[in-house]
Write an enzyme that holds these catalytic residues in place. Structure first.
Site, PDB file in Angstrom:
ATOM      1  N   ASP A  33     -19.923  19.594   6.121  1.00 34.70           N
ATOM      2  CA  ASP A  33     -18.835  19.546   7.091  1.00 34.70           C
ATOM      3  C   ASP A  33     -19.229  20.274   8.368  1.00 34.70           C
ATOM      4  OD1 ASP A  33     -17.491  18.309   5.137  1.00 34.70           O
ATOM      5  OD2 ASP A  33     -15.943  19.843   4.841  1.00 34.70           O
ATOM      6  N   GLU A  35     -22.250  20.728   9.708  1.00 35.60           N
ATOM      7  CA  GLU A  35     -23.142  19.912  10.548  1.00 35.60           C
ATOM      8  C   GLU A  35     -22.371  18.805  11.262  1.00 35.60           C
ATOM      9  OE1 GLU A  35     -27.322  18.870   8.899  1.00 35.60           O
ATOM     10  OE2 GLU A  35     -26.072  19.499   7.189  1.00 35.60           O
ATOM     11  N   ASP A  37     -19.233  18.781  12.131  1.00 37.69           N
ATOM     12  CA  ASP A  37     -18.451  19.343  13.232  1.00 37.69           C
ATOM     13  C   ASP A  37     -19.308  19.671  14.444  1.00 37.69           C
ATOM     14  OD1 ASP A  37     -16.121  19.076  11.936  1.00 37.69           O
ATOM     15  OD2 ASP A  37     -15.983  21.163  11.243  1.00 37.69           O
ATOM     16  N   SER A  82       6.103 -10.715   2.489  1.00 35.91           N
ATOM     17  CA  SER A  82       6.265  -9.706   1.451  1.00 35.91           C
ATOM     18  C   SER A  82       5.854 -10.339   0.126  1.00 35.91           C
ATOM     19  CB  SER A  82       7.674  -9.139   1.431  1.00 35.91           C
ATOM     20  OG  SER A  82       8.607 -10.156   1.388  1.00 35.91           O
ATOM     21  N   GLU A 112      -4.739  -5.608  -8.712  1.00 31.01           N
ATOM     22  CA  GLU A 112      -4.952  -4.462  -7.822  1.00 31.01           C
ATOM     23  C   GLU A 112      -3.814  -3.470  -7.973  1.00 31.01           C
ATOM     24  OE1 GLU A 112      -5.113  -5.946  -3.808  1.00 31.01           O
ATOM     25  OE2 GLU A 112      -6.569  -7.465  -4.383  1.00 31.01           O
ATOM     26  N   LYS A 114      -0.813  -1.313  -6.579  1.00 28.68           N
ATOM     27  CA  LYS A 114       0.114  -1.501  -5.453  1.00 28.68           C
ATOM     28  C   LYS A 114       0.404  -0.127  -4.855  1.00 28.68           C
ATOM     29  CE  LYS A 114       4.271  -4.023  -4.136  1.00 28.68           C
ATOM     30  NZ  LYS A 114       5.025  -3.045  -3.382  1.00 28.68           N
ATOM     31  N   ASP A 116       1.719   2.779  -2.644  1.00 26.99           N
ATOM     32  CA  ASP A 116       3.072   2.967  -2.139  1.00 26.99           C
ATOM     33  C   ASP A 116       3.039   3.705  -0.812  1.00 26.99           C
ATOM     34  OD1 ASP A 116       5.747   2.758  -2.123  1.00 26.99           O
ATOM     35  OD2 ASP A 116       6.129   4.313  -3.617  1.00 26.99           O
ATOM     36  N   ARG A 135       3.866  -3.550   9.871  1.00 32.22           N
ATOM     37  CA  ARG A 135       4.356  -4.814   9.362  1.00 32.22           C
ATOM     38  C   ARG A 135       5.613  -5.266  10.106  1.00 32.22           C
ATOM     39  NH1 ARG A 135       6.264  -7.957   4.704  1.00 32.22           N
ATOM     40  NH2 ARG A 135       8.348  -7.126   4.864  1.00 32.22           N
ATOM     41  N   TYR A 223      -6.555  -4.140   1.419  1.00 31.14           N
ATOM     42  CA  TYR A 223      -6.373  -5.078   0.314  1.00 31.14           C
ATOM     43  C   TYR A 223      -6.452  -6.548   0.707  1.00 31.14           C
ATOM     44  CZ  TYR A 223      -1.561  -4.796   2.023  1.00 31.14           C
ATOM     45  OH  TYR A 223      -0.458  -4.793   2.822  1.00 31.14           O
ATOM     46  N   LYS A 286      -3.211 -11.343  -7.812  1.00 29.24           N
ATOM     47  CA  LYS A 286      -3.496 -12.395  -6.837  1.00 29.24           C
ATOM     48  C   LYS A 286      -4.367 -13.456  -7.475  1.00 29.24           C
ATOM     49  CE  LYS A 286      -3.268  -9.030  -3.177  1.00 29.24           C
ATOM     50  NZ  LYS A 286      -3.968  -8.139  -2.263  1.00 29.24           N
ATOM     51  N   LYS A 310       6.360  -4.706 -10.832  1.00 31.99           N
ATOM     52  CA  LYS A 310       6.922  -3.392 -10.509  1.00 31.99           C
ATOM     53  C   LYS A 310       7.060  -2.567 -11.777  1.00 31.99           C
ATOM     54  CE  LYS A 310       8.102  -3.409  -6.048  1.00 31.99           C
ATOM     55  NZ  LYS A 310       9.322  -3.312  -5.306  1.00 31.99           N
ATOM     56  N   CYS A 404      41.829 -14.516  -7.099  1.00 31.45           N
ATOM     57  CA  CYS A 404      41.489 -13.680  -5.945  1.00 31.45           C
ATOM     58  C   CYS A 404      42.079 -12.281  -6.131  1.00 31.45           C
ATOM     59  CB  CYS A 404      42.030 -14.326  -4.670  1.00 31.45           C
ATOM     60  SG  CYS A 404      41.844 -13.277  -3.221  1.00 31.45           S
ATOM     61  N   CYS A 407      44.944 -11.927  -3.080  1.00 30.19           N
ATOM     62  CA  CYS A 407      46.161 -12.738  -2.984  1.00 30.19           C
ATOM     63  C   CYS A 407      46.526 -13.416  -4.295  1.00 30.19           C
ATOM     64  CB  CYS A 407      46.030 -13.767  -1.867  1.00 30.19           C
ATOM     65  SG  CYS A 407      44.923 -15.124  -2.273  1.00 30.19           S
ATOM     66  N   CYS A 422      38.009 -17.983  -2.674  1.00 28.68           N
ATOM     67  CA  CYS A 422      39.468 -18.078  -2.734  1.00 28.68           C
ATOM     68  C   CYS A 422      39.875 -19.187  -1.780  1.00 28.68           C
ATOM     69  CB  CYS A 422      40.084 -16.746  -2.297  1.00 28.68           C
ATOM     70  SG  CYS A 422      41.837 -16.886  -1.929  1.00 28.68           S
ATOM     71  N   CYS A 428      45.334 -15.791   2.707  1.00 34.38           N
ATOM     72  CA  CYS A 428      44.673 -14.688   2.004  1.00 34.38           C
ATOM     73  C   CYS A 428      44.279 -13.646   3.069  1.00 34.38           C
ATOM     74  CB  CYS A 428      43.450 -15.219   1.264  1.00 34.38           C
ATOM     75  SG  CYS A 428      42.544 -13.956   0.380  1.00 34.38           S
TER      76      CYS A 428
HETATM   77  P1  AMP Z   1       7.151  -5.516  -0.984  1.00 37.49           P
HETATM   78  O1  AMP Z   1       7.288  -4.573   0.188  1.00 37.49           O
HETATM   79  O2  AMP Z   1       7.751  -4.976  -2.253  1.00 37.49           O
HETATM   80  O3  AMP Z   1       7.506  -6.925  -0.666  1.00 37.49           O
HETATM   81  O4  AMP Z   1       5.610  -5.546  -1.323  1.00 37.49           O
HETATM   82  C1  AMP Z   1       4.708  -5.965  -0.365  1.00 37.49           C
HETATM   83  C2  AMP Z   1       3.945  -4.787   0.147  1.00 37.49           C
HETATM   84  O5  AMP Z   1       3.135  -4.221  -0.856  1.00 37.49           O
HETATM   85  C3  AMP Z   1       2.973  -5.186   1.208  1.00 37.49           C
HETATM   86  O6  AMP Z   1       3.597  -5.244   2.466  1.00 37.49           O
HETATM   87  C4  AMP Z   1       1.959  -4.077   1.139  1.00 37.49           C
HETATM   88  O7  AMP Z   1       2.301  -3.084   2.064  1.00 37.49           O
HETATM   89  C5  AMP Z   1       2.125  -3.461  -0.225  1.00 37.49           C
HETATM   90  N1  AMP Z   1       0.904  -3.426  -1.036  1.00 37.49           N
HETATM   91  C6  AMP Z   1       0.438  -2.332  -1.654  1.00 37.49           C
HETATM   92  N2  AMP Z   1      -0.680  -2.590  -2.320  1.00 37.49           N
HETATM   93  C7  AMP Z   1      -0.965  -3.898  -2.138  1.00 37.49           C
HETATM   94  C8  AMP Z   1      -2.001  -4.761  -2.589  1.00 37.49           C
HETATM   95  N3  AMP Z   1      -2.970  -4.335  -3.381  1.00 37.49           N
HETATM   96  N4  AMP Z   1      -1.973  -6.043  -2.188  1.00 37.49           N
HETATM   97  C9  AMP Z   1      -0.966  -6.496  -1.395  1.00 37.49           C
HETATM   98  N5  AMP Z   1       0.047  -5.735  -0.943  1.00 37.49           N
HETATM   99  C10 AMP Z   1       0.061  -4.443  -1.309  1.00 37.49           C
HETATM  100 ZN    ZN Z   2      42.666 -14.708  -1.681  1.00 39.72          ZN
END
Ligand code: AMP
Ligand code: ZN
Length: 668
Positions: A33, A35, A37, A82, A112, A114, A116, A135, A223, A286, A310, A404, A407, A422, A428
């Site tokens: 580190d 070197e 810097d 998405s 892969e 996912k 967060d 996005r 990704y 995928k 999920k 309803c 009403c 309704c 109503c």
């Molecule tokens: P969602 O927001 O639940 O619709 O999920 C889609 C989002 O998952 C994408 O916009 C990415 O930001 C995220 N994501 C995280 N890991 C991956 C991955 N390995 N491949 C594709 N999307 C991913």
């Molecule tokens: Zn009604």
């Protein structure tokens, strides 16, 4: 002399880029580190002395310091979709079977993690990072290049055989360790700790001072590579190439020849996700072959070639207390789940939307069930599953209301729709009030200053029952209302008076006839010069109007058959509201495409070329006959060829698919 300085600067930059790559991407530091810097400091001071040699891709730009007051909006050349979600093995099977059926050939998968965090689109030209965009809504996001440059995992210059121009997509996140360190620091400084790594990561990206962003210590993993050139045959190969070019990709990504292997991967990470240095909220599966991906394409929201699994733990469990129902302007009922309050991503959740009867049935929701709630893209969280193990004995399935809740009228349900409504449109209360709120709204009669609360008060005081009653309101009626002063009363009365000059098409929309939205109202008002001629129009002549179908016609006929509605129309006429065309020249449906030129290419499947060109004109745009630098949009159908190629070469033309074109003209 100057030349040799430039050579020194360039070679320092190259060295530093390589060290950076070894350190962050390969995870095997090649120098200390200290070197690193030292070399960075030398480069910084040379660049300061010789500003003519500055280069936005220099590693010194990672240090940050640029302050952005706001982030410009940038349109994504390729929409950022998405992902569809799945929660169990069966969902996955359904997805894979559907894909296999379309493709009629075997498929290989890539599984892969996912990550967060916040997704990012990185644009590279000739091996240099040109821009980084969030996005946003998938069509356009915020350009945050300066902030993203401070993230060491993201290469500023590339190595090897990268394509001339392409996008890399990935996730920016905060590791658990960094998150904890940040929070420890914040507590020391007497500040509130951050809630979770994900929100902290996306919040950090929007800091105005990029030096502050650098201090947060964000990470990134790539990704996806989006490129019009055929660089590789499969997604997996593309990721390997990306790593070679200098991107950081995950070492856990796995090729899977069967769903069984995918499921093993999922189960493994479900149990081991705590061992990772960062948070994941699921697995993304995928389809590996890029040509298969292309064949499968996209739905309106997400690719058909990918799905997210999920983890159930990202959803919180709580108990259903009761179901209540909301009645909207059109009489549609929305069931809402009342829940035992539960903390979800830092907010207390008490209610969740249940959409309609079908979704309740699909969940197999019973009284007092323990349910999983999750926050989707919407503000209101949703119930994503039921914990059957905890179902109280003897609990009955949730039965949808038969009458309803306001009403008492028996509810109706259209055969082809999932929605209950309704039918007591005229009496109503929420529908009556809703209709009046609609009447005064901006796109209808545009009666400013008359808010929904005032309308509700007037309705309760029995001063308003139909839109015609607006024209009988007086100063004396309005003044006694809550928060009403002389000035606001005058404004309201003036706005009501002004509404008498609002053109027929807007009045027709303002009546709130079911299925007669803004565009339909415009079309009707242009075909029929007055409400009387519309009322008398035979079905055949209505059917001749483009886009006016049976559903709309039936709705119009039932509206006009009702004596109360006819009475309303007569009263509106008597007050001088425009119920006929004023004879002015036709204006276009909108000017949303003003000054924009369009060209359509390839095989269109959602509409014909003629219809598309007419739509462009109706919204104020122009049609072009060839690709040139003057062209703004190229809308591509299947098998687009030379025009698409030319547009991509020019780089100034925005490429849309058919759905994106429709979204564009509908203003969404
Ligand atoms: P969602 O927001 O639940 O619709 O999920 C889609 C989002 O998952 C994408 O916009 C990415 O930001 C995220 N994501 C995280 N890991 C991956 C991955 N390995 N491949 C594709 N999307 C991913
Ligand atoms: Zn009604």
């Amino acid at each position: 002399m100057a030349d040799s300085i430039f050579t020194t600067i360039e070679s320092l930059r190259k060295e530093l880029h390589q060290f950076n790559y070894a350190y962050y991407v390969l995870d095997s530091p090649s120098i200390s580190d200290f070197e690193f810097d030292q070399k960075l400091k030398t480069l910084q001071s040379l660049e300061r002395q010789y500003p003519q040699y500055d280069d936005p891709s220099s590693p010194t730009h990672r240090v940050g310091g640029t302050v952005s007051k706001s982030f410009p909006t940038q349109t994504h050349e390729y929409r950022m979709y998405s992902l569809d979600n799945s929660y169990n093995e069966k969902d996955l099977e359904l997805w894979a079977n559907r894909a296999e059926k379309t493709l009629e050939e075997p498929i290989d998968f890539v599984a892969e993690l996912k990550y967060d965090g916040a997704s990012i689109s990185l644009y590279y030209e000739n091996g240099k990072l040109k821009s980084a965009t969030t996005r946003g809504d998938g069509f356009q996001g915020d350009e945050i290049t300066f902030n993203v440059k401070t993230i060491s995992d993201i290469p500023l210059t590339l190595n090897g055989d990268y394509p001339e121009r392409f996008y890399c997509r990935g996730e920016i996140f905060l590791s658990r360790a960094r998150f904890e360190r940040l929070n420890a620091q914040r507590l020391e400084q007497g500040l509130d700790p951050f809630m979770n790594p994900r929100n902290t990561a996306s919040g950090s990206l929007k800091l105005q001072d990029s030096a502050e962003v650098r201090k947060r210590g964000l990470s990134a993993l790539i990704y996806q590579v989006v490129c019009s050139e055929p660089v590789a045959a499969s997604h997996f190969e593309l990721l390997e190439k990306a790593q070679f070019w200098g991107f950081k990709t995950s070492t856990h990504t796995k090729k899977c020849a069967s769903l069984k292997e995918v499921w093993e991967f999922i189960s493994y990470w479900q149990d081991h996700k705590q061992d990772l240095p960062f948070e994941i909220d699921g697995i993304v599966i995928k389809i590996n072959s890029l040509s298969q991906q292309q064949t499968l394409g996209y739905t309106a929201k997400s690719p058909r070639w990918a799905i997210a699994y999920k983890f159930p733990s990202t959803a919180q469990q709580t108990q259903l207390l009761s179901v209540s129902y909301q009645v909207g302007r059109t009489g549609a009922l929305t069931p809402v789940a009342n829940l035992k309050p539960v903390l979800l991503n830092g907010t207390m959740v008490k209610r969740a939307s249940l959409h309609n009867e079908d979704s309740i049935r699909k969940l197999d929701l019973h009284e007092n069930d323990f349910v999983y709630v999750e926050k989707g893209g919407e503000i209101i969280p949703k119930i994503v599953g039921v914990n059957h193990d905890l179902r109280p004995s003897g609990s009955e399935p949730i039965a949808f209301l038969t009458n309803c809740p306001i009403c008492g009228t028996a509810l109706e349900k259209l055969v082809d729709q999932a929605i209950h409504f309704c039918p007591n449109e005229l009496h109503c209360p929420p529908q009556v009030v809703g209709k009046m709120i609609h009447y005064v709204s901006r796109k209808a009669l545009d009666i400013e200053n008359l808010g929904s609360e005032t309308i509700e008060q007037l309705y309760e005081a029995k001063l308003l029952e139909t839109p015609a009653d607006f024209y009988t309101l007086s100063r004396e009626m309005l003044l006694p209302l809550d928060r009403m002063a002389e000035k606001s009363v005058q404004n309201i009365l003036q706005a009501i008076e002004n509404s008498k000059t609002v053109p027929f098409e807007k009045v027709l929309f303002g009546l709130g006839i079911k299925h007669v939205g803004e565009t339909v109202a415009k079309k009707l008002a242009r075909t029929f010069p007055s409400i009387d001629s519309l009322m008398q129009a035979p079905t055949e002549s209505l059917l001749e109007i483009p886009d006016i179908g049976e559903k709309i016609i039936l709705s119009l006929q039932s509206y006009f058959q009702n004596a109360e509605n006819r009475h309303l129309i007569e009263r509106l006429k008597s007050y001088g509201v425009q119920l006929e065309q004023s004879g002015e020249a036709k204006e276009p449906l909108s000017d949303i495409l003003k000054d924009k030129t369009f060209l359509f290419t390839g095989k269109l499947s959602l509409f014909t070329r003629e219809a598309a060109e007419a739509m462009v004109q109706e919204h104020g745009g122009k049609n072009a006959s060839a690709v040139s630098s003057k062209l703004n949009f190229l809308v591509v159908g299947e098998k687009a060829g030379s025009k698409l190629k030319k547009a991509l070469e020019l780089g100034t033309v925005e490429i849309l698919d058919e759905q994106q074109f429709l979204d564009l003209i509908s203003g969404s």
